[in-house]
Design a protein around this motif. Structure first.
Motif, PDB file in Angstrom:
ATOM      1  N   GLY A   1       0.896  -1.168   0.074  1.00  0.00           N
ATOM      2  CA  GLY A   1       0.116   0.110   0.033  1.00  0.00           C
ATOM      3  C   GLY A   1       0.826   1.318  -0.038  1.00  0.00           C
ATOM      4  N   ALA A   2       0.544   1.972  -0.782  1.00  0.00           N
ATOM      5  CA  ALA A   2       1.484   3.356  -0.930  1.00  0.00           C
ATOM      6  C   ALA A   2       0.400   4.451  -1.021  1.00  0.00           C
ATOM      7  N   TRP A   3       0.989   5.808  -0.315  1.00  0.00           N
ATOM      8  CA  TRP A   3       0.219   6.903  -0.270  1.00  0.00           C
ATOM      9  C   TRP A   3       0.963   7.896  -1.116  1.00  0.00           C
TER      10      TRP A   3
ATOM     11  N   GLY B   1      -4.182   7.091  -1.621  1.00  0.00           N
ATOM     12  CA  GLY B   1      -3.762   5.639  -1.678  1.00  0.00           C
ATOM     13  C   GLY B   1      -3.848   4.700  -2.649  1.00  0.00           C
ATOM     14  N   LYS B   2      -2.790   4.024  -2.932  1.00  0.00           N
ATOM     15  CA  LYS B   2      -2.941   2.786  -3.947  1.00  0.00           C
ATOM     16  C   LYS B   2      -2.237   1.686  -3.658  1.00  0.00           C
TER      17      LYS B   2
ATOM     18  N   TYR C   1      -8.420  -0.364 -11.061  1.00  0.00           N
ATOM     19  CA  TYR C   1      -7.231  -0.834 -11.568  1.00  0.00           C
ATOM     20  C   TYR C   1      -7.581  -1.687 -12.852  1.00  0.00           C
TER      21      TYR C   1
ATOM     22  N   GLU D   1      -8.102   7.041  -8.083  1.00  0.00           N
ATOM     23  CA  GLU D   1      -8.890   6.827  -6.851  1.00  0.00           C
ATOM     24  C   GLU D   1      -9.596   8.065  -6.787  1.00  0.00           C
TER      25      GLU D   1
ATOM     26  N   ARG E   1     -12.657   1.336  -0.375  1.00  0.00           N
ATOM     27  CA  ARG E   1     -11.782   1.610   1.128  1.00  0.00           C
ATOM     28  C   ARG E   1     -12.957   2.248   1.863  1.00  0.00           C
TER      29      ARG E   1
ATOM     30  N   ILE F   1      -5.988   1.882   3.904  1.00  0.00           N
ATOM     31  CA  ILE F   1      -5.317   1.400   2.960  1.00  0.00           C
ATOM     32  C   ILE F   1      -5.828   0.018   2.550  1.00  0.00           C
TER      33      ILE F   1
END
Lengths: 115, 113
Positions: free
Chosen positions: A94-96, A101-102, B35, B48, B94, B100
């Motif tokens: 998980g990356a910010w 986030g993605k 995605y 997102e 989410r 996350i």
């Protein structure tokens, strides 16, 4: 750059044998790590996650994974594989960025199970 | 609690057309991500949305766009379809903007002919 590597594209194990799927990540900060499983033509199902704390995490379907910071690894294990475990497995970090986030995914490991 | 719902499940479109895919997140979830999954490129982040605002975008051309509605449902649009746009498009939900952990839908399989 952030990345996830799954060195094994395809693994075949016998039913009842143990399994270990490898995952290495590259991420500057403390990583949020995930393993997902995907059956053909389906979406991704979360198996387990690591955010912090105990480095050995338990997931669904009898899977577990161990976070090793020194090796930048998050390998998935199962003591005894069942035929229904045949699927594709994805490791993700998980990356910010940009206030959002993605998930960054590895290329996946396809698991075949021999009877 | 119902999961992430994507519609339609399958689509066949012709090159040059445009397509709209829909995603309804888990009830109460406010963030939706998209995605693209292809055999060659794997799983790649598109964008997102949170509270109707795009917060992050992946490295895709401007033909790929999206939006989010006040009820958190999201749509993704691809204009001027190319053969290479054939893929499984996955939506992830989410709970909040700071979570996350993501929950995925079954995906929409888009085939461009």
């Amino acid at each position: 750059a952030q990345s996830v590597t799954q060195p094994d594209i395809h693994i075949t194990v016998s039913e009842g044998a143990s399994l270990e799927l490898r995952c290495n990540y590259s991420y500057g900060a403390t990583p949020y790590l995930f393993w997902y499983v995907q059956s053909p033509g389906q979406g991704l199902q979360l198996l387990l996650k690591y955010f912090s704390g105990d480095t050995l995490v338990q997931g669904i379907k009898g899977f577990e994974a161990e976070f090793k910071r020194s090796q930048s690894s998050f390998n998935l294990r199962k003591p005894s594989v069942h035929w229904s475990d045949a699927a594709e497995y994805f490791c993700a970090v998980g990356a910010w960025e940009n206030q959002g986030g993605k998930l960054i995914f590895g290329q996946g490991t396809e698991l075949s199970v021999k009877p | 609690k119902a999961g992430v719902t994507q519609t339609p499940r399958y689509l066949i479109k012709t090159r040059g057309q445009q397509v709209t895919l829909s995603c309804s997140p888990i009830s109460g979830h406010r963030s939706v991500s998209w995605y693209q999954q292809t055999p060659g490129q794997g799983l790649q982040f598109l964008f997102e949305y949170f509270s109707e605002t795009q917060r992050n975008k992946g490295n895709f051309p401007g033909r790929f766009s999206g939006r989010q509605f006040s009820n958190s449902r999201s749509e993704m649009n691809v204009s001027t379809l190319e053969l290479g746009d054939s893929a499984l498009y996955l939506c992830a939900s989410r709970a909040t903007g700071t979570d996350i952990e993501a929950f995925f839908g079954q995906g929409t399989r888009l085939t461009v002919v």
